[in-house]
Design a protein around this motif. Structure first.
Motif, short mmCIF file in Angstrom:
data_model
loop_
_atom_site.label_atom_id
_atom_site.label_comp_id
_atom_site.label_asym_id
_atom_site.label_seq_id
_atom_site.Cartn_x
_atom_site.Cartn_y
_atom_site.Cartn_z
N CYS A 92 7.55 -41.29 -40.85
CA CYS A 92 7.85 -40.27 -41.87
C CYS A 92 6.62 -39.85 -42.68
O CYS A 92 6.64 -38.84 -43.37
CB CYS A 92 8.90 -40.82 -42.83
SG CYS A 92 8.32 -42.32 -43.66
N CYS A 95 6.85 -46.54 -46.90
CA CYS A 95 7.49 -46.90 -45.64
C CYS A 95 6.50 -47.67 -44.76
O CYS A 95 6.86 -48.65 -44.11
CB CYS A 95 7.99 -45.64 -44.94
SG CYS A 95 8.88 -45.97 -43.41
N CYS A 135 11.78 -41.17 -38.18
CA CYS A 135 10.96 -42.34 -38.48
C CYS A 135 11.64 -43.61 -37.96
O CYS A 135 12.83 -43.83 -38.19
CB CYS A 135 10.76 -42.46 -39.99
SG CYS A 135 9.88 -43.95 -40.49
N ARG A 149 11.47 -46.50 -38.92
CA ARG A 149 11.88 -47.45 -39.95
C ARG A 149 13.00 -46.88 -40.85
O ARG A 149 13.99 -47.53 -41.10
CB ARG A 149 10.67 -47.83 -40.81
CG ARG A 149 10.97 -48.68 -42.02
CD ARG A 149 11.32 -50.11 -41.65
NE ARG A 149 11.69 -50.90 -42.82
CZ ARG A 149 12.15 -52.13 -42.77
NH1 ARG A 149 12.29 -52.74 -41.61
NH2 ARG A 149 12.47 -52.77 -43.87
N CYS A 150 12.78 -45.63 -41.34
CA CYS A 150 13.67 -45.12 -42.39
C CYS A 150 14.49 -43.90 -41.98
O CYS A 150 15.28 -43.39 -42.78
CB CYS A 150 12.88 -44.81 -43.64
SG CYS A 150 11.84 -43.36 -43.47
#
Ligand SMILES: [Zn+2]
Length: 479
Positions: free
Chosen positions: A429, A434, A460, A462-463
């Protein structure tokens, strides 16, 4: 000495122990008296000289000139560029006393030279006709190191730093990418390291840079090694040091500057890219000895074999092959073979009375089993060919290793798995928080936004926010 005193912990058992033992046993380095410092021994220094000569040639071929600036920098210089001083403050070594008294202004031992070179550029540049100014210096720098590691992180290290000034952003960016390309070529063509080049994310930027570019290599434990960086500094340092020129209309303008560096850390990169359980594996272009001749035989036989061994070495040397004759008579051939294997010599030649009678020597390559006879008459041409082939083999082998340890991932589960053993190609992102979360969870960081990454959009890893770079980033644990 017995074999077990000479060998190293196998790489496959404990990579870190392997590296730490090998740099000493291969006689590349010794510890300096001050913690974190490193003595580079002749065998290691020769590797650096070979690398340095190649980089220097390329730097000069692209129009740059060498100069030298002082080791000591007034503290006030660093404070002129806010991000720069903040970034380097924890690593600075400061001289407060000299000549038997306290100094009025403390002096910094250079951690890098943007400030002092910026000061000089401001003095030397007045008109657009003075631009571009393309400088390079070979120097040592000091960055205080709390977790030292030979070649990779030492308090004092050797490097080159390029510093250039330009009329505009277009020209400065062209220069930034030219230096990046130069580093990628050195890594691939000389060190046989298949580096990935591209840009760093904002959080990995050089303090004071607008954009930072990098070449990243993969080591045989799957970690990344940042092997050279090139920075577009915009007008940040030009404003801090008043580097200005008068343009064609008589207007005063700030220059756009760049800086770029490659260091002796590359030697660590070579060790960790190519080495194996038996020790170093050196690319011929960086090997202090490309061929070692081991005369076989004791007593009278030795007297018989040594002169032809020396003669062969002379012929090879004349053909441009770095050759060494191992004349240590008190050591067994077996010991010598292990020793040169540990020290990574690409080709070993055994020359005994029987070989001599047949007009040949027995050749062993550092990688691969078996020995092959080589006719003494054609040895220079044959070995030159074998060395080129060995250099190519190392690059090919390292490329295959990198590719087989790089995974394209789309989920967090895949991501965490991939960075345990290598690199993950993933969407991100672009948010620093993050990146921090990913680092805290896995110790992996974004290494590079690859120049040649295909345009691609996604979420992304992760998020789940939309990706910020229009392509995948490479994440990995790093040195
Ligand atoms: Zn994210």
């Amino acid at each position: 000495m017995r074999r077990d005193e000479r060998g190293v912990t196998p790489q496959s058992e404990d990579f870190s122990a392997w590296y730490n033992e090998l740099v000493f046993k291969a006689e590349l380095v010794d510890r300096g008296p001050v913690r974190g410092t490193m003595v580079i021994r002749p065998y290691g220094y020769r590797m650096w000289e070979l690398l340095q000569a190649d980089i220097d040639r390329r730097i000069k071929e692209t129009g740059h000139v060498n100069a030298y600036f002082p080791l000591l920098i007034p503290e006030s210089y660093l404070q002129r560029e806010a991000e720069h001083v903040e970034g380097f403050a924890p690593e600075l070594a400061v001289v407060t006393h000299a000549g038997g008294k306290e100094l009025e202004e403390p002096l910094i031992i250079r951690p890098t030279s943007e400030t002092v070179i910026g000061e000089m550029m401001a003095k030397w540049i007045s008109s657009h006709r003075d631009l571009p100014m393309l400088l390079n210096q070979w120097a040592n720098v000091v960055r205080w190191e709390l977790r030292p590691r030979m070649f990779l992180r030492t308090t004092e290290f050797l490097w080159q730093e390029g510093h250039t000034a330009h009329v505009d952003e277009v020209d400065a960016m062209r220069e930034t990418l030219l230096a990046l390309d130069l580093y990628a070529r050195v890594a691939r063509e000389v060190a046989a390291m298949p580096v990935v080049d591209g840009e760093k994310t904002a959080s990995e930027r050089f303090p004071g840079a607008v954009r930072t570019y990098t070449v990243e290599g993969m080591m045989r434990d799957g970690r990344a090694l940042q092997s050279g960086t090139s920075h577009f500094l915009g007008s940040n340092f030009a404003r801090a040091f008043n580097i200005q020129y008068t343009d064609e209309n008589g207007e005063r303008e700030y220059c756009q500057t760049t800086s770029w560096g490659m260091s002796a850390r590359m030697i660590g990169g070579v060790i960790m890219t190519h080495g194996d359980d038996k020790g170093l594996v050196l690319p011929p272009l960086l090997a202090p000895y490309q061929v070692v001749i081991v005369p076989i035989g004791r007593g009278d036989q030795a007297d018989q074999v040594l002169p032809p061994a020396r003669e062969l070495a002379e012929r090879l040397t004349r053909a441009g092959i770095r050759t060494h004759v191992d004349t240590r008579t008190q050591l067994s051939p077996g010991f010598k073979f292990n020793d040169w294997e540990l020290r990574g010599v690409p080709i070993r030649l055994e020359l005994g009375p029987r070989d001599l009678a047949e007009g040949s020597a027995l050749m062993s390559m550092r990688l691969g089993d078996g020995k092959a006879p080589v006719s003494l008459d054609s040895a220079p041409a044959r070995l030159a060919f074998e060395l080129t082939a060995f250099q190519d083999l190392l690059l090919r082998r390292a490329t295959e290793f990198r590719d087989s340890h790089t995974a394209t991932v789309n989920s967090w589960a895949e991501f965490t798995e991939a960075v345990k053993t290598g690199w993950a190609r993933a969407f991100h992102c672009g948010l620093a928080e993050c990146e921090e979360e990913i680092k805290a969870a896995t110790t992996a960081t974004p290494r590079v936004i690859p120049t040649d990454g295909a345009p691609e959009e996604g979420l992304c890893v992760r998020c789940n926010l939309p990706s910020a770079y229009g392509k995948r980033l490479i994440f990995g644990r790093s040195y």
